[in-house]
Scaffold this active site. Structure first.
Site, PDB file in Angstrom:
ATOM      1  N   GLY A  28     126.029  75.672  17.991  1.00 13.42           N
ATOM      2  CA  GLY A  28     125.085  76.775  18.166  1.00 13.42           C
ATOM      3  C   GLY A  28     125.799  78.114  18.146  1.00 13.42           C
ATOM      4  N   ARG A  89     125.756  71.934  11.954  1.00 10.07           N
ATOM      5  CA  ARG A  89     126.161  70.676  12.568  1.00 10.07           C
ATOM      6  C   ARG A  89     126.383  69.664  11.444  1.00 10.07           C
ATOM      7  NH1 ARG A  89     125.344  71.688  17.904  1.00 10.07           N
ATOM      8  NH2 ARG A  89     123.683  73.166  18.428  1.00 10.07           N
ATOM      9  N   ASP A 120     131.551  72.222  23.393  1.00 10.32           N
ATOM     10  CA  ASP A 120     132.240  70.939  23.563  1.00 10.32           C
ATOM     11  C   ASP A 120     132.113  70.027  22.340  1.00 10.32           C
ATOM     12  OD1 ASP A 120     129.545  70.444  23.983  1.00 10.32           O
ATOM     13  OD2 ASP A 120     129.881  68.972  25.566  1.00 10.32           O
ATOM     14  N   THR A 143     129.850  79.571  23.544  1.00  9.07           N
ATOM     15  CA  THR A 143     128.590  78.899  23.844  1.00  9.07           C
ATOM     16  C   THR A 143     127.888  79.666  24.950  1.00  9.07           C
ATOM     17  OG1 THR A 143     127.573  76.898  24.798  1.00  9.07           O
ATOM     18  CG2 THR A 143     129.879  77.312  25.337  1.00  9.07           C
ATOM     19  N   ASP A 145     125.848  78.607  27.115  1.00  8.85           N
ATOM     20  CA  ASP A 145     125.567  77.822  28.323  1.00  8.85           C
ATOM     21  C   ASP A 145     126.624  77.980  29.411  1.00  8.85           C
ATOM     22  OD1 ASP A 145     123.254  76.902  27.225  1.00  8.85           O
ATOM     23  OD2 ASP A 145     124.005  74.911  26.718  1.00  8.85           O
ATOM     24  N   ASP A 147     129.235  76.260  30.017  1.00  5.70           N
ATOM     25  CA  ASP A 147     129.410  74.953  30.655  1.00  5.70           C
ATOM     26  C   ASP A 147     130.748  74.288  30.357  1.00  5.70           C
ATOM     27  OD1 ASP A 147     128.863  74.570  27.975  1.00  5.70           O
ATOM     28  OD2 ASP A 147     127.422  72.952  28.278  1.00  5.70           O
ATOM     29  N   ARG A 189     120.911  73.137  28.720  1.00  7.28           N
ATOM     30  CA  ARG A 189     120.538  71.719  28.623  1.00  7.28           C
ATOM     31  C   ARG A 189     121.214  70.876  29.692  1.00  7.28           C
ATOM     32  NH1 ARG A 189     120.994  69.485  22.735  1.00  7.28           N
ATOM     33  NH2 ARG A 189     119.504  71.189  22.527  1.00  7.28           N
TER      34      ARG A 189
END
Length: 338
Positions: A28, A89, A120, A143, A145, A147, A189
């Site tokens: 993303g 992707r 990741d 990213t 997120d 995370d 997510r």
């Protein structure tokens, strides 16, 4: 040391003998990726290293979609969202055959190392490329997120928070005007970093995050308490990874109170837009550090920033170790929602 004593044109040691490196963005997109690309290209150019830009991530790599890029090619890009190298992707890259083809192209181009800007999933792709074909890989965390273990913040996170917060502020105005409850779903997510920060900054009455998959029944009492205190509207923030999502929370509120509730899913709007200064600076520092890491002979690590300093974390640890949300911030969100 006075600023005037800092040499801005220092040549970094290059014991690894890197003469040409490749860079790609994968997964993303995240605001600030272009700033990272720019930093990689300009740092390498300054050090006398050529840069090969890979278009469309690993999907483009196994197709040989590559070209030399220089300092002028990344001019006027630091303020742009998305990624000038494009991203995609790739199912093919998940196969040994796909990775072998990509490694063949990298060898044909004389590449001494690959810098992967992504999350990741992207780091998994780079990790297996290095394991199977010996090509040094350095990861740069891009990213929204936030995370990834091994860095306080990831590129794109700050902008995503600001984008979501702006939307929350606007929806609060509408909610107050109509005396309505808004349940707003933000990205995340597997992690609630965005949701938690937006909840505190946006003055939300409640926040639901994947790290605390509690029953939603309690939100009914929260809404009722807010009404009893004279609040005509409420804002509830939900991370997309919370079980049931925003719709599940909204359904519980309507079933328990009978009050009109609206769901707003912000979605991919959080990925786009002009990166804020914090993302531009972080991306610039990490892009530069990634080039230096290759020159120093490092491989299989992610460059990050911990406590204001550049850090290096083995790629596999970035997904094997869990990065928790700030429990202090979570407590703060609860305390200030009264």
């Amino acid at each position: 040391m006075p600023v005037t004593d800092i040499d801005p044109v220092t040549v970094h040691p290059n014991p690894a003998g890197v003469k040409r490196l490749a860079v790609l963005t994968s997964g993303g997109d995240a605001p600030g990726m272009n700033a990272a690309i720019r930093a990689v290209v300009r740092t390498a150019t300054h050090q006398g290293i050529e840069v090969v830009g890979v278009r469309r991530g690993f999907s483009g790599l196994h197709r040989g979609n590559m070209a030399i890029i220089g300092a002028r090619d990344v001019a006027n890009t630091i303020q742009r969202g998305g990624t000038i190298l494009l991203t995609a992707r790739s199912h093919t890259w998940r196969t040994p055959e796909g990775r072998a083809k990509g490694a063949e192209y990298l060898r044909e181009w004389g590449v001494d190392g690959l810098i992967v800007i992504g999350g990741d999933g992207s780091f998994h792709g780079g990790y297996y490329l290095q394991q199977e074909h010996g090509i040094p890989v350095i990861g740069v965390p891009g990213t929204i997120d936030n995370d990834l273990y091994g860095t306080d913040h990831t590129i794109g996170y700050f902008t995503a928070v600001e984008t979501a917060l702006d939307a929350v502020d606007k929806l609060r105005d509408t909610g107050a005007s109509h005396e309505r409850i808004f349940v707003i779903e933000v990205m995340g997510r597997h992690a609630g970093h965005i949701a938690l920060e937006v909840a505190v900054a946006g003055g939300a009455e409640e926040v639901f995050i994947p790290e605390d998959p509690r029953p939603v029944d309690g939100v009914v009492a929260t809404v009722q308490e807010s009404l009893a205190k004279g609040k005509a509207s409420s804002i509830i923030i939900v991370a997309e990874g919370f079980p049931g999502g925003a719709q599940g929370v909204a359904d519980a509120i309507e079933a328990g109170t009978g009050l009109e509730t609206r769901v707003s899913i912000l979605g991919h709007i959080q990925r786009g837009g002009t990166p804020v200064s914090s993302d531009r600076v972080l991306a610039s520092r990490l892009g530069e550090a990634a080039v230096y890491a290759l020159m120093d002979g490092m491989r299989g690590v992610m460059v990050g920033r911990m406590n204001g300093e550049i850090s290096y974390t083995p790629l596999e640890e970035t997904w094997e170790k869990r990065k928790d949300v700030s429990r202090d911030l979570y407590r703060c969100a609860k305390t200030l929602s009264v």
